[in-house]
Design an enzyme around this catalytic site. Structure first.
Site, PDB file in Angstrom:
ATOM      1  CG  ASP A  29      -1.959  -1.124   1.173  1.00  0.00           C
ATOM      2  OD1 ASP A  29      -1.936  -1.917   0.217  1.00  0.00           O
ATOM      3  OD2 ASP A  29      -2.760  -1.221   2.116  1.00  0.00           O
ATOM      4  CD  GLU A  77      -7.148  -0.214   2.936  1.00  0.00           C
ATOM      5  OE1 GLU A  77      -6.038   0.016   3.445  1.00  0.00           O
ATOM      6  OE2 GLU A  77      -8.223  -0.123   3.558  1.00  0.00           O
ATOM      7  CE  LYS A 134      -3.540  -4.386   1.180  1.00  0.00           C
ATOM      8  NZ  LYS A 134      -4.262  -3.539   2.111  1.00  0.00           N
ATOM      9  CE  LYS A 137      -8.212  -0.810   7.070  1.00  0.00           C
ATOM     10  NZ  LYS A 137      -8.130   0.414   6.249  1.00  0.00           N
ATOM     11  CB  VAL A 162       2.477   2.457   4.893  1.00  0.00           C
ATOM     12  CG1 VAL A 162       3.880   3.029   4.857  1.00  0.00           C
ATOM     13  CG2 VAL A 162       1.760   2.750   3.569  1.00  0.00           C
ATOM     14  CB  CYS A 167      -2.318  -2.656   5.259  1.00  0.00           C
ATOM     15  SG  CYS A 167      -3.976  -1.950   5.095  1.00  0.00           S
ATOM     16  CD  GLN A 207       4.381 -15.234  22.573  1.00  0.00           C
ATOM     17  OE1 GLN A 207       3.822 -16.226  23.031  1.00  0.00           O
ATOM     18  NE2 GLN A 207       3.731 -14.230  22.002  1.00  0.00           N
TER      19      GLN A 207
HETATM   20  C1  C5J Z   1      -3.090   0.581   5.544  1.00  0.00           C
HETATM   21  C2  C5J Z   1      -4.821   1.776   6.702  1.00  0.00           C
HETATM   22  N1  C5J Z   1      -2.572   0.422   4.324  1.00  0.00           N
HETATM   23  N2  C5J Z   1      -4.009   2.178   7.671  1.00  0.00           N
HETATM   24  N3  C5J Z   1      -4.360   1.068   5.630  1.00  0.00           N
HETATM   25  O1  C5J Z   1      -2.431   0.320   6.534  1.00  0.00           O
HETATM   26  O2  C5J Z   1      -5.988   2.052   6.755  1.00  0.00           O
END
Ligand code: C5J
Length: 234
Positions: A29, A77, A134, A137, A162, A167, A207
């Protein structure tokens, strides 16, 4: 004979073994809607300049990965113009006038085909790289990503992009549950909230790498360079 296409990347909680021929670099994204003023991220009141800081590291990593012949997947996204794939539970959380589908300076927020939906020019996909659109997320929800990776025998994923805790983390968790070995590149991912990024890095590698590993782009680039010195993948 060691297989020189299996990289050993210094990582946390321990070295990450990366078979380049069975790996993909996933860029989540890196769209104008999240990284530039006037997009969806900014409409939620976020300081988007934080996200711009990772662009040089991502450019260097992409260049090294492409030079080594690795597969690349970019995600975006976004929603159909009629918003039929955007549930009200997602759309109605924003403020009126600044919601998904509303019109901003870069077109309709988070809508496919609008200027804000595009991947930023600095990280534009090159020919042969896969772009996954997509609606959620996670990169696997509502997409053919799993089938695309399976068809190419890909078992290892390198995550960047990001935002770290939304996401990127959602996609990495989806991948982990599907059996992929995953590493998150610490300086090639960013959040609007530094504390959320730090917490995400800590929790994925906790973990014994319960979700995956974390590594720096410099260490991955160095491993790629060492492989190229030793010889190309057969
Ligand atoms: C992503 C969002 N790409 N923060 N989307 O993280 O809404």
């Amino acid at each position: 004979m060691p297989d020189s296409s299996i990289l050993t990347v210094p990582a946390r909680p321990g070295p990450f073994m990366l078979p380049l021929r069975h790996a993909a670099l996933v860029v989540i994204d890196m769209q104008r809607d999240f990284v530039e003023p006037g997009g969806f991220g900014a409409s939620l009141g976020n300081d988007v300049t934080r996200l711009q800081a990772i662009v040089p590291a991502l450019q260097r990593l992409l260049a090294a990965w492409r030079a080594a012949g690795g597969a690349v997947v970019h995600t975006r996204e976004g929603h159909r113009a009629d918003l039929s794939d955007c549930p009200p539970a997602k759309r109605l959380r924003g403020s009126p006038g600044l919601r998904i589908g509303d019109t901003g300076p870069m077109g309709r927020l988070l809508v496919q085909g609008e200027p804000g939906h595009a991947i930023i020019a600095e990280l534009a996909p090159t020919e042969g790289e896969r772009v996954i659109d997509k609606p959620g997320k996670g990169a696997f929800f509502g997409t053919d990503l799993q089938a695309w990776l399976a068809a190419r025998g890909i078992s290892h994923l390198v995550f960047t992009g990001v935002t770290t805790e939304v996401c990127v983390q959602t996609s990495m968790r989806e991948a982990n549950d599907r059996g992929f070995d995953c590493v998150l590149i610490e300086d090639a991912t960013e959040s609007y909230f530094p504390e959320f990024k730090a917490a995400t890095l800590a929790m994925v590698r906790a973990q014994g790498a319960i979700v995956g590993w974390t590594a720096t782009s410099a260490d991955l680039i160095a491993a790629l360079a060492a492989m190229r010195t030793e010889g190309p993948c057969p």
